[in-house]
Scaffold this motif. Structure first.
Motif, PDB file in Angstrom:
ATOM      1  N   ASN A  76       0.827  -1.212   0.000  1.00 28.94           N
ATOM      2  CA  ASN A  76       0.000   0.000   0.000  1.00 28.94           C
ATOM      3  C   ASN A  76       0.859   1.259   0.000  1.00 28.94           C
ATOM      4  O   ASN A  76       0.661   2.171   0.810  1.00 28.94           O
ATOM      5  N   GLY A  77       1.822   1.267  -0.911  1.00 27.00           N
ATOM      6  CA  GLY A  77       2.735   2.401  -0.948  1.00 27.00           C
ATOM      7  C   GLY A  77       3.008   2.887  -2.370  1.00 27.00           C
ATOM      8  O   GLY A  77       2.671   2.219  -3.352  1.00 27.00           O
ATOM      9  N   VAL A  78       3.576   4.061  -2.441  1.00 27.05           N
ATOM     10  CA  VAL A  78       4.055   4.633  -3.691  1.00 27.05           C
ATOM     11  C   VAL A  78       5.459   5.156  -3.424  1.00 27.05           C
ATOM     12  O   VAL A  78       5.700   5.795  -2.393  1.00 27.05           O
ATOM     13  N   TYR A  79       6.365   4.875  -4.334  1.00 29.67           N
ATOM     14  CA  TYR A  79       7.748   5.290  -4.173  1.00 29.67           C
ATOM     15  C   TYR A  79       8.127   6.373  -5.179  1.00 29.67           C
ATOM     16  O   TYR A  79       7.544   6.455  -6.262  1.00 29.67           O
ATOM     17  N   LEU A  80       9.103   7.157  -4.799  1.00 31.78           N
ATOM     18  CA  LEU A  80       9.738   8.081  -5.727  1.00 31.78           C
ATOM     19  C   LEU A  80      11.235   7.815  -5.658  1.00 31.78           C
ATOM     20  O   LEU A  80      11.882   8.175  -4.673  1.00 31.78           O
ATOM     21  N   GLN A  81      11.741   7.145  -6.670  1.00 32.46           N
ATOM     22  CA  GLN A  81      13.174   6.886  -6.764  1.00 32.46           C
ATOM     23  C   GLN A  81      13.832   8.088  -7.409  1.00 32.46           C
ATOM     24  O   GLN A  81      13.470   8.488  -8.517  1.00 32.46           O
ATOM     25  N   MET A  82      14.789   8.679  -6.692  1.00 34.03           N
ATOM     26  CA  MET A  82      15.442   9.898  -7.155  1.00 34.03           C
ATOM     27  C   MET A  82      16.924   9.612  -7.362  1.00 34.03           C
ATOM     28  O   MET A  82      17.645   9.297  -6.413  1.00 34.03           O
ATOM     29  N   ASN A  83      17.350   9.708  -8.608  1.00 34.52           N
ATOM     30  CA  ASN A  83      18.750   9.476  -8.968  1.00 34.52           C
ATOM     31  C   ASN A  83      19.381  10.759  -9.490  1.00 34.52           C
ATOM     32  O   ASN A  83      18.671  11.713  -9.833  1.00 34.52           O
ATOM     33  N   SER A  84      20.685  10.757  -9.556  1.00 33.81           N
ATOM     34  CA  SER A  84      21.432  11.914 -10.077  1.00 33.81           C
ATOM     35  C   SER A  84      20.963  13.214  -9.443  1.00 33.81           C
ATOM     36  O   SER A  84      20.703  14.213 -10.125  1.00 33.81           O
ATOM     37  N   LEU A  85      20.852  13.188  -8.135  1.00 32.75           N
ATOM     38  CA  LEU A  85      20.323  14.345  -7.417  1.00 32.75           C
ATOM     39  C   LEU A  85      21.238  15.558  -7.548  1.00 32.75           C
ATOM     40  O   LEU A  85      22.465  15.432  -7.607  1.00 32.75           O
ATOM     41  N   ARG A  86      20.586  16.710  -7.577  1.00 35.64           N
ATOM     42  CA  ARG A  86      21.278  17.993  -7.734  1.00 35.64           C
ATOM     43  C   ARG A  86      20.963  18.896  -6.552  1.00 35.64           C
ATOM     44  O   ARG A  86      19.913  18.738  -5.919  1.00 35.64           O
ATOM     45  N   PRO A  87      21.807  19.863  -6.269  1.00 35.33           N
ATOM     46  CA  PRO A  87      21.494  20.792  -5.172  1.00 35.33           C
ATOM     47  C   PRO A  87      20.121  21.453  -5.321  1.00 35.33           C
ATOM     48  O   PRO A  87      19.451  21.693  -4.308  1.00 35.33           O
ATOM     49  N   GLU A  88      19.696  21.698  -6.524  1.00 33.15           N
ATOM     50  CA  GLU A  88      18.396  22.343  -6.736  1.00 33.15           C
ATOM     51  C   GLU A  88      17.212  21.423  -6.448  1.00 33.15           C
ATOM     52  O   GLU A  88      16.063  21.866  -6.457  1.00 33.15           O
ATOM     53  N   ASP A  89      17.485  20.156  -6.181  1.00 30.58           N
ATOM     54  CA  ASP A  89      16.423  19.236  -5.760  1.00 30.58           C
ATOM     55  C   ASP A  89      16.147  19.349  -4.258  1.00 30.58           C
ATOM     56  O   ASP A  89      15.205  18.729  -3.754  1.00 30.58           O
ATOM     57  N   THR A  90      16.947  20.114  -3.560  1.00 29.45           N
ATOM     58  CA  THR A  90      16.755  20.287  -2.121  1.00 29.45           C
ATOM     59  C   THR A  90      15.403  20.934  -1.837  1.00 29.45           C
ATOM     60  O   THR A  90      15.085  21.993  -2.373  1.00 29.45           O
ATOM     61  N   ALA A  91      14.607  20.265  -1.009  1.00 28.27           N
ATOM     62  CA  ALA A  91      13.264  20.737  -0.697  1.00 28.27           C
ATOM     63  C   ALA A  91      12.625  19.780   0.303  1.00 28.27           C
ATOM     64  O   ALA A  91      13.151  18.689   0.562  1.00 28.27           O
ATOM     65  N   VAL A  92      11.481  20.194   0.828  1.00 33.25           N
ATOM     66  CA  VAL A  92      10.615  19.265   1.547  1.00 33.25           C
ATOM     67  C   VAL A  92       9.702  18.616   0.505  1.00 33.25           C
ATOM     68  O   VAL A  92       9.069  19.314  -0.292  1.00 33.25           O
ATOM     69  N   TYR A  93       9.688  17.300   0.527  1.00 34.35           N
ATOM     70  CA  TYR A  93       8.895  16.543  -0.427  1.00 34.35           C
ATOM     71  C   TYR A  93       7.631  16.017   0.239  1.00 34.35           C
ATOM     72  O   TYR A  93       7.684  15.475   1.356  1.00 34.35           O
ATOM     73  N   TYR A  94       6.518  16.165  -0.462  1.00 35.56           N
ATOM     74  CA  TYR A  94       5.222  15.730   0.037  1.00 35.56           C
ATOM     75  C   TYR A  94       4.583  14.757  -0.948  1.00 35.56           C
ATOM     76  O   TYR A  94       4.724  14.917  -2.155  1.00 35.56           O
ATOM     77  N   CYS A  95       3.839  13.798  -0.403  1.00 35.67           N
ATOM     78  CA  CYS A  95       2.982  12.999  -1.270  1.00 35.67           C
ATOM     79  C   CYS A  95       1.533  13.391  -0.990  1.00 35.67           C
ATOM     80  O   CYS A  95       1.195  13.851   0.102  1.00 35.67           O
ATOM     81  N   ALA A  96       0.702  13.211  -2.001  1.00 35.56           N
ATOM     82  CA  ALA A  96      -0.699  13.597  -1.908  1.00 35.56           C
ATOM     83  C   ALA A  96      -1.540  12.615  -2.708  1.00 35.56           C
ATOM     84  O   ALA A  96      -1.043  11.977  -3.647  1.00 35.56           O
ATOM     85  N   ALA A  97      -2.807  12.502  -2.338  1.00 36.89           N
ATOM     86  CA  ALA A  97      -3.702  11.539  -2.977  1.00 36.89           C
ATOM     87  C   ALA A  97      -5.038  12.194  -3.299  1.00 36.89           C
ATOM     88  O   ALA A  97      -5.529  13.051  -2.554  1.00 36.89           O
ATOM     89  N   VAL A  98      -5.621  11.731  -4.421  1.00 35.11           N
ATOM     90  CA  VAL A  98      -6.945  12.197  -4.812  1.00 35.11           C
ATOM     91  C   VAL A  98      -7.640  11.106  -5.617  1.00 35.11           C
ATOM     92  O   VAL A  98      -6.976  10.370  -6.370  1.00 35.11           O
ATOM     93  N   GLY A  99      -8.938  10.972  -5.454  1.00 41.14           N
ATOM     94  CA  GLY A  99      -9.702  10.068  -6.296  1.00 41.14           C
ATOM     95  C   GLY A  99      -9.601  10.527  -7.738  1.00 41.14           C
ATOM     96  O   GLY A  99      -9.617  11.724  -8.016  1.00 41.14           O
ATOM     97  N   MET A 100      -9.487   9.564  -8.657  1.00 39.75           N
ATOM     98  CA  MET A 100      -9.157   9.914 -10.043  1.00 39.75           C
ATOM     99  C   MET A 100     -10.279   9.557 -11.006  1.00 39.75           C
ATOM    100  O   MET A 100     -10.726   8.413 -11.034  1.00 39.75           O
ATOM    101  N   ASP A 101     -10.707  10.520 -11.816  1.00 38.36           N
ATOM    102  CA  ASP A 101     -11.741  10.295 -12.819  1.00 38.36           C
ATOM    103  C   ASP A 101     -11.238  10.459 -14.244  1.00 38.36           C
ATOM    104  O   ASP A 101     -11.915  10.066 -15.185  1.00 38.36           O
ATOM    105  N   ASN A 102     -10.064  11.077 -14.390  1.00 37.72           N
ATOM    106  CA  ASN A 102      -9.567  11.433 -15.718  1.00 37.72           C
ATOM    107  C   ASN A 102      -8.130  10.964 -15.876  1.00 37.72           C
ATOM    108  O   ASN A 102      -7.430  10.756 -14.893  1.00 37.72           O
TER     109      ASN A 102
END
Length: 127
Positions: A76-102
């Protein structure tokens, strides 16, 4: 109903991290999942999203070819694999969910689209 993002940390430029988004109280299979990030002084921006209809994915141009979003149905998970990271990728990362119709579109890169949010995990890319 709760989402939790985890897996952030300090990594050197060029390194990798895998972020996890897990849920309690509902099954992620039936929701579109988006990953967002927010750097200090900047607006929250969409990074990637995955469909609940056909598992199609989409990425912001800034991460295309470096990040990969995927589902883990068994856990029951979703992953974000992040490779070749750069300084500009520095941030707080959030996941979010919504019911999908489209199908996946730029609509799913808007923070206002999403119903449920995790608490965020900090990614710092620095030498």
């Amino acid at each position: 109903v709760q989402l939790q993002a985890s897996g952030g940390g300090l990594v050197q430029p060029g390194g990798s991290l895998r972020l996890s988004c897990t849920a309690s109280g509902f099954t992620l299979d039936y929701y579109a999942i988006g990953w967002f990030r927010q750097a200090p002084g900047k607006e929250r921006e969409g990074v990637s999203c995955i469909s609940s209809i056909d598992d199609s994915t989409s990425y912001a141009d800034s991460v295309k070819g470096r990040f990969t979003i995927s589902r883990d149905y068994a856990n029951n998970g979703v992953y974000l694999q992040m490779n070749s990271l750069r300084p500009e990728d520095t941030a707080v990362y959030y996941c979010a969910a919504v019911g999908m119709d489209n199908p996946i579109s730029m609509y799913y890169f808007r923070p206002s689209t999403y119903t449920y949010w995790g608490q965020g995990t900090l990614v710092t890319v620095s030498s």
